[in-house]
Scaffold this motif. Structure first.
Motif, mmCIF file in Angstrom:
data_model
loop_
_atom_site.group_PDB
_atom_site.id
_atom_site.type_symbol
_atom_site.label_atom_id
_atom_site.label_comp_id
_atom_site.label_asym_id
_atom_site.label_seq_id
_atom_site.Cartn_x
_atom_site.Cartn_y
_atom_site.Cartn_z
ATOM 1 N N LEU A 35 8.704 5.619 5.040
ATOM 2 C CA LEU A 35 8.144 5.303 3.705
ATOM 3 C C LEU A 35 7.202 6.801 3.358
ATOM 4 C CD1 LEU A 35 7.008 1.539 2.865
ATOM 5 C CD2 LEU A 35 9.259 2.729 2.410
ATOM 6 N N ALA A 36 6.801 6.987 4.085
ATOM 7 C CA ALA A 36 6.013 8.247 3.611
ATOM 8 C C ALA A 36 7.379 9.393 4.227
ATOM 9 C CB ALA A 36 5.425 8.766 5.037
ATOM 10 N N ALA B 44 3.462 0.068 11.798
ATOM 11 C CA ALA B 44 4.151 1.535 11.498
ATOM 12 C C ALA B 44 5.106 2.236 11.878
ATOM 13 C CB ALA B 44 3.294 2.302 13.526
ATOM 14 N N GLY B 45 6.014 1.647 11.817
ATOM 15 C CA GLY B 45 7.491 2.416 11.259
ATOM 16 C C GLY B 45 7.784 2.517 10.556
ATOM 17 N N GLN B 46 7.660 1.239 9.448
ATOM 18 C CA GLN B 46 7.928 1.244 8.036
ATOM 19 C C GLN B 46 6.799 2.535 7.232
ATOM 20 O OE1 GLN B 46 7.773 -2.965 5.625
ATOM 21 N NE2 GLN B 46 5.638 -2.094 5.880
ATOM 22 N N SER B 47 5.733 2.116 7.728
ATOM 23 C CA SER B 47 4.360 2.837 6.382
ATOM 24 C C SER B 47 5.146 4.055 6.796
ATOM 25 C CB SER B 47 3.184 2.608 8.177
ATOM 26 O OG SER B 47 2.714 1.766 7.044
ATOM 27 N N LEU B 48 5.668 4.970 8.246
ATOM 28 C CA LEU B 48 6.055 6.587 8.158
ATOM 29 C C LEU B 48 7.498 6.554 7.427
ATOM 30 C CD1 LEU B 48 5.392 8.976 9.871
ATOM 31 C CD2 LEU B 48 6.464 8.315 12.199
ATOM 32 N N ILE C 79 1.124 -0.940 -0.206
ATOM 33 C CA ILE C 79 -0.287 -0.371 -0.202
ATOM 34 C C ILE C 79 0.983 1.248 -0.029
ATOM 35 C CG2 ILE C 79 -1.610 0.902 1.583
ATOM 36 C CD1 ILE C 79 -2.939 -1.045 2.068
ATOM 37 N N SER C 80 2.142 1.177 0.834
ATOM 38 C CA SER C 80 2.918 2.524 0.960
ATOM 39 C C SER C 80 3.327 2.723 -0.800
ATOM 40 C CB SER C 80 4.110 1.966 2.442
ATOM 41 O OG SER C 80 3.377 2.443 3.194
ATOM 42 N N TRP C 81 3.858 1.274 -1.186
ATOM 43 C CA TRP C 81 4.539 1.871 -2.729
ATOM 44 C C TRP C 81 3.883 2.502 -3.976
ATOM 45 C CZ3 TRP C 81 8.237 -2.501 -4.370
ATOM 46 C CH2 TRP C 81 9.235 -2.706 -5.660
ATOM 47 N N ALA C 82 2.302 2.042 -3.793
ATOM 48 C CA ALA C 82 1.522 1.823 -4.172
ATOM 49 C C ALA C 82 1.488 3.667 -4.516
ATOM 50 C CB ALA C 82 -0.318 1.137 -4.238
ATOM 51 N N TRP C 83 0.854 4.270 -2.802
ATOM 52 C CA TRP C 83 1.126 5.299 -2.515
ATOM 53 C C TRP C 83 1.938 6.412 -3.185
ATOM 54 C CZ3 TRP C 83 -4.086 6.813 -0.376
ATOM 55 C CH2 TRP C 83 -4.088 7.711 -0.234
ATOM 56 N N GLY C 84 2.628 5.799 -2.721
ATOM 57 C CA GLY C 84 3.936 6.607 -2.470
ATOM 58 C C GLY C 84 4.067 7.308 -3.557
ATOM 59 N N LEU D 97 2.385 17.502 2.580
ATOM 60 C CA LEU D 97 1.995 17.788 3.627
ATOM 61 C C LEU D 97 0.180 16.408 4.091
ATOM 62 C CD1 LEU D 97 2.279 19.093 6.628
ATOM 63 C CD2 LEU D 97 0.631 20.583 5.621
ATOM 64 N N VAL D 98 -0.718 17.070 3.007
ATOM 65 C CA VAL D 98 -1.391 15.491 3.090
ATOM 66 C C VAL D 98 -1.575 14.563 2.858
ATOM 67 C CG1 VAL D 98 -4.628 16.306 2.290
ATOM 68 C CG2 VAL D 98 -2.813 17.896 2.122
ATOM 69 N N GLY D 99 -0.859 14.289 1.893
ATOM 70 C CA GLY D 99 -0.878 13.028 1.106
ATOM 71 C C GLY D 99 0.001 12.122 1.903
ATOM 72 N N ALA D 100 0.651 12.441 2.921
ATOM 73 C CA ALA D 100 2.033 11.496 2.952
ATOM 74 C C ALA D 100 1.506 10.690 4.138
ATOM 75 C CB ALA D 100 3.505 12.159 2.903
ATOM 76 N N PRO D 101 1.285 11.243 5.234
ATOM 77 C CA PRO D 101 0.818 11.401 6.082
ATOM 78 C C PRO D 101 -0.456 10.899 5.819
ATOM 79 C CG PRO D 101 0.850 13.627 6.970
ATOM 80 C CD PRO D 101 0.993 13.608 5.233
ATOM 81 N N LEU D 102 -1.862 10.690 4.819
ATOM 82 C CA LEU D 102 -2.650 9.647 4.731
ATOM 83 C C LEU D 102 -2.181 8.685 4.578
ATOM 84 C CD1 LEU D 102 -5.882 9.824 4.609
ATOM 85 C CD2 LEU D 102 -6.082 11.199 2.432
ATOM 86 N N GLY D 103 -1.488 8.543 3.153
ATOM 87 C CA GLY D 103 -0.730 7.498 2.894
ATOM 88 C C GLY D 103 -0.317 6.305 3.838
ATOM 89 N N ALA D 104 0.430 6.632 4.811
ATOM 90 C CA ALA D 104 0.951 6.408 6.456
ATOM 91 C C ALA D 104 -0.092 5.214 7.177
ATOM 92 C CB ALA D 104 1.602 7.358 6.796
ATOM 93 N N ALA D 105 -1.286 6.136 7.158
ATOM 94 C CA ALA D 105 -2.272 5.695 8.369
ATOM 95 C C ALA D 105 -3.329 4.675 6.996
ATOM 96 C CB ALA D 105 -3.285 6.911 8.290
ATOM 97 N N VAL D 106 -3.223 4.976 6.544
ATOM 98 C CA VAL D 106 -3.480 3.799 5.154
ATOM 99 C C VAL D 106 -2.787 2.366 5.028
ATOM 100 C CG1 VAL D 106 -4.199 3.472 3.347
ATOM 101 C CG2 VAL D 106 -5.416 5.185 3.611
#
Length: 464
Positions: free
Chosen positions: A220-221, A214-218, A158-163, A186-195
Motif C-alpha cells: 500500500l505504501a 508486513a506485505g500488505q502495508s509495504l 492505518i495504511s488507508w488513513a495514512w495514505g 520518501l519519508v512518509g511512505a516508509p514511515l506509514g508502512a512501519a506504523v
C-alpha cells in the motif's frame, strides 16, 4: 475675361457632376472636404466594396479608431485612400465604414474544457484500487489466519488513513516542485508502512500473519507513491504476475509455492518501481523559495480515509464483493469529479445571476450523483447485498470526495467520522444489525454532505 471659360475646359463638367450628386444625396455645396468622395467617379462603389469585404471585422468595433487601426494593419496607404476611396485621410475612411456597417457582437467561442478527464486513467485507477484483493484469493486457501483478520484490518485502516493524508500533502508539495513531493513521499511512505506493521503486528504476533501484514502495508505504501507520481501503468505491470496466477485458477491449481510466490513477486515489483520513480523525481532541480506546508492541512484527509475504511469494512463483513465493487467505482467517481468541474465551468458561462448558477449547480450535482449510483444498484443486487446501505455508503463517499476536491476538508471528515463511529458502535453491540447501522449512519451523512455541497459549491466564487 470673366465667366465660366476662366475655370478651364473641365470645370463645367466637374461642377455639373458635383451639383447632380449634391442634389441626389443632399450634400451641401461648398468647399467641404467631404464632397471629395462625391466628386470622384467610382469612389462610393469602392467604399461599398471595402465595407462588404470587411463587414465581419468591422462589425464588432465600438469606435472608429478601432476601424482605423484595422485599416492600417491592412497596409492601406494615404495615396490609396485618396485615389481609390476618395477620402482625405485614414480616420475619415474609418468613420465612413464605421457608420455604414451595423454593429455586430458575436458570442465568444467556447473555450476548451480545462477539466476534461483522462478516461483511460480514471478506469485504470479504479482497477488498481481493486486488484490488490487478488492476493487474498491466491493465499487464502493456504493461510489459516487464526484471528489474524483483525490484524490485517487494523493495519489496512492505518495504511488507508495514512495514505490519504500523505497523498494530499504530496500533492500540495507537487505545486511547489516534483522534487519536494518526492522528498515527502520518501519519508512518509516508509514511515506509514512501519506504523501499520507495528499496529498490525501487535495483534498478529509472530508467524505467517505478521508477514502478511508486513506485505500488505509495504504494498500500500509503494502503490500510494506510484499513484501520486502518475505511474499507474507501471503499477499495473507490477501486479501482472498476481493477476496471471488468479486467471489460471479455474483451470489449473498452481500449488502453494506459486500461490505465495506470485504475490511476493508483484510486491517486489511494486516496491522496486516505486523506488525507481522516487529516484527520478529526487534528481530534479529543487524549487526556489519557501517550500513549507503545514501538516495540519492534511489531517482531515487522513481522518476521512480512516472513516471511509471503517464504513467499507463494515459492509465488507457481510458482503466481501461489495468492497471490490466500491473499489472499482472509485475510477468512475474520479471521472465524475472532473466532469462536475467541467460542467460547472460551462454553467458559469451560461448563467448571469447567482441564483441561476445555484440552480444549475444543484442540477449538476444531482446528475453526477445519479450517474455514479445507478450502475452500483444492479451490481449490488447481483452480489446479493442490500441496496440501501450500499447506495447510501457510495453517496456519502462521493459527496465527501467532491467537497475535498474543492478544498472543503473538515466538514466531510467530521461527518464521515461521526457516521463510522455510529455504525461501528451499533455493529459491535449487535453484529446482526450491520445493515441497519449503515442505513442509520450513512443516510444522515449523505444528506448532510449533499446539503454542504449544494451550499459550498452553489456560489460562483467557488469555481473561480
Amino acid at each position: 475675361m470673366s465667366g465660366p471659360m476662366a475655370l478651364g475646359p473641365d470645370a463645367g463638367r466637374q461642377d455639373t457632376l458635383s451639383l447632380r450628386l449634391q442634389g441626389s444625396r443632399g450634400v451641401p455645396r461648398g468647399g467641404d472636404e467631404r464632397t471629395l468622395a462625391l466628386r470622384m467617379p467610382g469612389a462610393g462603389a469602392a467604399v461599398d466594396q471595402l465595407a462588404a469585404e470587411m463587414a465581419d471585422s468591422i462589425g464588432p468595433a465600438v469606435h472608429p479608431y478601432e476601424v482605423a487601426a484595422l485599416l492600417e494593419s491592412q497596409g492601406l496607404t494615404a495615396e490609396a485612400i485618396r485615389e481609390r476611396y476618395g477620402q482625405p485621410d485614414l480616420f475619415t475612411l474609418a468613420t465612413v465604414l464605421y457608420e455604414r456597417i451595423p454593429r455586430t457582437f458575436p458570442e465568444p467561442g467556447v473555450p476548451a474544457d480545462p477539466w476534461r478527464p483522462d478516461h483511460f486513467r480514471c478506469v485504470l485507477r479504479g482497477v488498481l484500487f481493486a486488484l490488490p484483493g487478488l492476493a487474498y484469493v491466491l493465499i487464502g486457501r493456504i493461510w489459516d489466519p487464526h484471528g489474524g483478520v483483525y490484524a490485517l484490518v487494523v493495519a489496512g485502516l492505518i495504511s488507508w488513513a495514512w495514505g490519504q493524508a500523505l497523498s494530499h500533502r504530496a500533492y500540495l508539495r507537487m505545486a511547489i516542485g516534483r522534487r519536494e513531493a518526492g522528498r515527502t513521499l520518501l519519508v512518509g511512505a516508509p514511515l506509514g508502512a512501519a506504523v501499520a506493521v507495528a499496529a498490525g503486528g501487535a495483534l498478529a504476533g509472530q508467524g505467517s500473519t505478521a508477514l502478511f501484514v508486513a506485505g500488505q502495508s509495504l504494498y500500500l505504501a509503494a502503490a500510494g507513491v506510484l499513484l501520486v507520481l502518475g505511474h499507474e501503468l507501471l503499477l499495473l505491470l507490477a501486479l501482472l504476475p498476481m493477476v496471471a496466477g488468479v486467471a489460471v485458477l479455474p483451470w489449473w491449481e498452481p500449488g502453494a509455492p506459486l500461490r505465495i510466490g506470485l504475490p511476493l513477486l508483484s510486491l517486489a515489483g511494486a516496491t522496486a518501481v516505486a523506488g525507481w520513480a522516487l529516484r527520478g523525481v529526487l534528481a530534479e532541480k529543487p524549487a526556489v523559495g519557501d517550500s513549507r506546508t503545514g501538516l495540519l492541512r492534511s489531517l482531515p484527509y487522513g481522518l476521512f480515509g480512516l472513516a471511509a475504511g471503517v464504513l467499507v469494512m463494515l459492509e465488507g463483513q457481510r458482503h466481501p464483493y461489495a468492497v471490490v465493487m466500491l473499489s472499482l467505482s472509485m475510477g468512475p467517481a474520479e471521472w465524475l469529479l472532473y466532469r462536475y468541474r467541467g460542467m460547472s465551468a460551462a454553467a458559469l458561462r451560461a448563467t448571469s445571476t447567482p441564483p441561476a448558477f445555484r440552480r444549475r449547480s444543484a442540477g449538476i450535482i444531482t446528475l453526477c450523483l445519479l450517474v455514479y449510483l445507478l450502475p452500483i444498484l444492479p451490481v449490488t443486487l447481483l452480489i446479493g447485498a442490500e441496496p440501501g446501505p450500499v447506495l447510501l455508503l457510495a453517496a456519502t463517499l462521493w459527496t465527501a470526495l467532491l467537497l475535498q476536491a474543492f478544498g472543503v476538508a473538515w466538514p466531510p471528515a467530521a461527518v464521515c467520522i461521526a457516521a463510522a463511529c455510529g455504525a461501528g458502535t451499533l455493529t459491535l453491540l449487535q453484529p446482526s444489525a450491520a445493515p441497519i447501522a449503515l442505513l442509520l449512519s450513512c443516510g444522515p451523512a449523505a444528506v448532510v454532505l449533499t446539503v454542504c455541497a449544494l451550499s459550498a459549491l452553489g456560489r460562483p466564487a467557488a469555481h473561480a
